[in-house]
Design an enzyme around this catalytic site. Structure first.
Site, short mmCIF file in Angstrom:
data_model
loop_
_atom_site.label_atom_id
_atom_site.label_comp_id
_atom_site.label_asym_id
_atom_site.label_seq_id
_atom_site.Cartn_x
_atom_site.Cartn_y
_atom_site.Cartn_z
N GLU A 69 0.82 -1.21 0.00
CA GLU A 69 0.00 0.00 0.00
C GLU A 69 0.87 1.27 0.00
OE1 GLU A 69 -3.35 0.46 -0.31
OE2 GLU A 69 -2.91 2.62 -0.21
N THR A 113 -6.26 2.64 -5.03
CA THR A 113 -6.05 1.19 -4.92
C THR A 113 -6.87 0.43 -5.96
OG1 THR A 113 -5.63 1.23 -2.54
CG2 THR A 113 -6.33 -0.86 -3.46
N HIS A 129 -0.91 3.46 4.85
CA HIS A 129 -1.88 4.25 4.09
C HIS A 129 -2.02 5.62 4.75
CE1 HIS A 129 -5.73 5.65 2.54
NE2 HIS A 129 -5.76 4.65 1.67
N ASP A 165 0.97 0.19 -5.16
CA ASP A 165 -0.27 0.52 -5.89
C ASP A 165 -0.29 1.95 -6.44
OD1 ASP A 165 -0.66 1.52 -3.27
OD2 ASP A 165 -2.81 1.12 -3.30
N HIS A 166 0.23 2.90 -5.66
CA HIS A 166 0.18 4.32 -6.09
C HIS A 166 1.04 5.12 -5.14
CE1 HIS A 166 -2.55 4.81 -2.71
NE2 HIS A 166 -3.31 3.86 -3.21
C1 GP9 Z 1 -9.04 0.10 1.57
C2 GP9 Z 1 -7.75 0.24 0.87
C3 GP9 Z 1 -7.38 1.69 0.60
O1 GP9 Z 1 -9.66 -1.12 1.51
O2 GP9 Z 1 -7.58 -0.61 -0.19
O3 GP9 Z 1 -7.69 2.15 -0.66
P1 GP9 Z 1 -7.09 3.53 -1.20
O4 GP9 Z 1 -7.59 4.64 -0.32
O5 GP9 Z 1 -5.59 3.43 -1.17
O6 GP9 Z 1 -7.62 3.63 -2.59
MN MN Z 2 -4.02 2.30 -1.99
#
Ligand code: GP9
Ligand code: MN
Length: 424
Positions: A38, A82, A197, A256-257
Site C-alpha cells: 500500500e 487502490t 496508508h 499501488d500508487h
Molecule cells: C481500503 C484500501 C485503501 O480497503 O484498499 O484504498 P485507497 O484509499 O488506497 O484507494
Molecule cells: Mn491504496
C-alpha cells in the site's frame, strides 16, 4: 458494438509483444502470490533515515538472486487509487479519467486474470483486512471471477488489531497463512496490505524507526508505517517458507500508487535534497515491482520503463498462455519487444529519455523543457492517446461483452460467487 471491439482487437494484436522463450511457460501450474504494498513509492528502496535503512527486508529482495526488481516501474492510477491499481493489474485496461471504475463499471463484463487462470485449473483469492464493499470490491470481483474473497469478516478485527483503514499488516499476514493453506492448488492469491496508508497512523509499540523530522506529520510517519509493512512482509515470507508455500510459488510484489501527494512538496524537498519540480514529481510516481519465478534465476535490477498495465501479459506468458487472445493494453515485461513507454491517465507519459508532464515535453537527462517535440516524441504521444482512448472505449461501452478470446473461453457468471463470512 462488435465493430468497436474489432477495432480494439486489431490494435492490441498489432502491438502484441512476442514472449521471451526463456520465460514462456516457466510458471505453468505454480501458485502465484501477489502482494500489494500500500502507498509504497520506489524512493523508499535503499532510502536511509537517521542513518538506518527504512525497509531492510524489501532492500534485501532487491539483492536476492531469485528476484527481478524493476526500478523504472510506474503506477498508472487516478482517482480510483487502490481500485485503479487492482483493475489495471488484473485486466491490463486503464482506470477511468474520473472516479473509480470499480464503482461505476462494477457490473461490466471482464476477462480478468482470475477468470483466465480459472480456465487453467487455478483457484483465485483476494485477502484484505477491510470490509468487502469498500471500493465495490464485492461486486466487481464477481465479474473478475475471483473465487474467494477473504475480507475483514474473516479476520480478528479487535480494537488492538486495527488502525486507520483496517487490520494491521502483521496480524493480517499472519492470519492469512491458514486461509492460503485452505485454497485448492494451484492458486492465484492477492494479499493487500493497508497499514501503510495515508495518514500513516501507527501505534507506539509498532513503530521501530523514529519519524522523519520535516514537521509535516503524515510525511514524517510515512517511514514508520513503511518499516512496519517491511517487518510484516519478512514475517510473511518466513511463514510461507515454513509452511512449504514459498519454494514453488511465483512471488510478485508491487506498489499501488503514490503515498505522498504534491501537497507535501516542501517536506519531500527536504528529505530528498532536491527541488520537487513537475518533472521530479512525475519521476516520483515510480512504485516497486519485484517478481520471483521458481526455477528461473532473477535478473537483479531491470531498468526497463514499464507500468502496471504490463503485468497481465507478463504473467500470462509466464503461464504459457498466449496473451494475444485477450484484449490487453500492456505488453510482456520480459519480451524483447516490450513497449517501453508508460502512459499516465491524464495523457502524460514517461519514457527513458523524454517525458510529457502536465502537457509539456521534457528531456529527462537535462531536465529541460522541449519546445518542439521530435517525430519520435509525437509518435509515443499518439500511442499513449490511442491506448487510453481504446481502453476507455472498452470500459464505457462494456465491449468485452462482444469478445470471445478463444474457443475454450467460458464467460464469467457473476451469480456464482458469494463473499463474506456471515452469509455462508
Ligand atoms: C481500503 C484500501 C485503501 O480497503 O484498499 O484504498 P485507497 O484509499 O488506497 O484507494
Ligand atoms: Mn491504496
Amino acid at each position: 458494438s462488435s465493430d468497436d471491439i474489432t477495432e480494439v482487437e486489431n490494435y492490441t494484436k498489432s502491438k502484441f509483444a512476442q514472449p521471451n522463450p526463456e520465460y514462456f511457460g516457466k510458471a505453468k501450474g505454480k501458485n502465484i502470490i501477489k502482494i500489494h504494498l500500500e502507498s509504497f513509492q520506489t524512493f523508499l528502496i535503499d532510502y536511509k533515515l537517521h542513518g538506518e535503512e527504512v525497509t531492510p527486508f524489501l532492500n534485501s529482495l532487491v539483492r536476492d538472486s531469485d528476484y527481478t526488481y524493476f526500478d523504472n516501474f510506474f503506477h498508472q492510477t487516478e482517482q480510483g487509487k487502490t481500485a485503479d491499481a487492482e483493475l489495471i493489474m488484473d485486466n491490463s485496461l486503464y482506470g477511468l479519467p474520473q472516479g473509480s471504475a470499480f464503482v461505476t463499471k462494477g457490473n461490466n463484463t471482464y476477462q480478468a486474470l482470475p477468470a483466465i487462470l480459472h480456465q487453467q485449473g487455478y483457484t483465485s483469492a483476494v485477502l484484505h483486512g477491510d470490509y468487502k464493499s469498500f471500493w465495490n470490491r464485492d461486486e466487481i470481483y464477481k465479474e473478475f471471477g475471483v473465487d474467494e474473497f477473504f475480507d475483514a469478516s474473516y479476520y480478528n478485527m479487535s480494537d488492538e488489531n486495527v488502525i486507520g483503514y483496517g487490520l494491521k499488516d502483521k496480524p493480517f499476514f499472519e492470519e492469512s497463512i491458514p486461509m492460503l493453506k485452505s485454497l485448492k492448488q494451484p492458486f492465484y492469491a492477492h494479499l493487500m496490505s493497508v497499514t501503510h496508508h495515508h495518514p500513516y497512523l501507527i501505534d507506539e509499540e509498532d513503530a521501530t524507526i523514529a519519524p522523519a523530522e520535516t514537521g509535516d506529520p503524515s510525511v514524517d510517519r510515512y517511514f514508520q508505517t513503511a518499516r512496519y509493512l517491511d517487518e510484516a512482509l519478512e514475517q510473511f515470507i518466513n511463514d510461507l517458507k515454513a509452511e512449504g508455500l514459498y519454494e514453488d510459488s511465483v512471488i510478485l510484489l508491487y506498489g499501488d500508487h503514490y503515498g505522498i501527494s504534491d501537497n507535501h512538496n516542501r517536506a519531500m524537498q527536504e528529505l530528498l535534497g532536491e527541488e520537487i519540480t513537475s518533472l521530479k514529481h512525475a519521476e516520483l510516481q515510480r512504485v516497486p515491482l519485484m517478481i520471483r519465478v521458481p526455477g528461473v534465476k532473477g535478473q537483479g535490477v531491470n531498468h526497463e520503463y514499464a507500468g502496471q498495465i504490463d503485468v497481465v501479459p507478463t504473467l500470462l506468458h509466464l503461464q504459457g498462455i498466449k496473451a494475444q487472445d485477450y484484449i490487453l493494453m500492456g505488453t510482456d515485461l520480459f519480451s524483447k519487444d516490450h513497449k517501453a513507454y508508460v502512459p499516465f491517465r491524464n495523457g502524460d507519459f514517461m519514457t527513458e529519455k523524454f517525458s510529457k508532464v502536465d502537457g509539456v515535453y521534457y528531456d529527462n537527462a537535462t531536465k529541460e523543457k522541449i519546445e518542439e517535440p521530435t517525430e519520435e516524441m509525437k509518435k509515443v504521444n499518439d500511442s499513449v492517446m490511442r491506448d487510453l482512448q481504446l481502453s476507455d472505449k472498452v470500459m464505457y461501452g462494456d465491449l468485452l461483452r462482444f469478445y470471445t478470446p478463444n474457443d475454450s473461453w467460458t464467460p464469467v457468471d457473476p451469480k456464482q460467487y458469494v463473499y463474506g463470512k456471515q452469509e455462508r
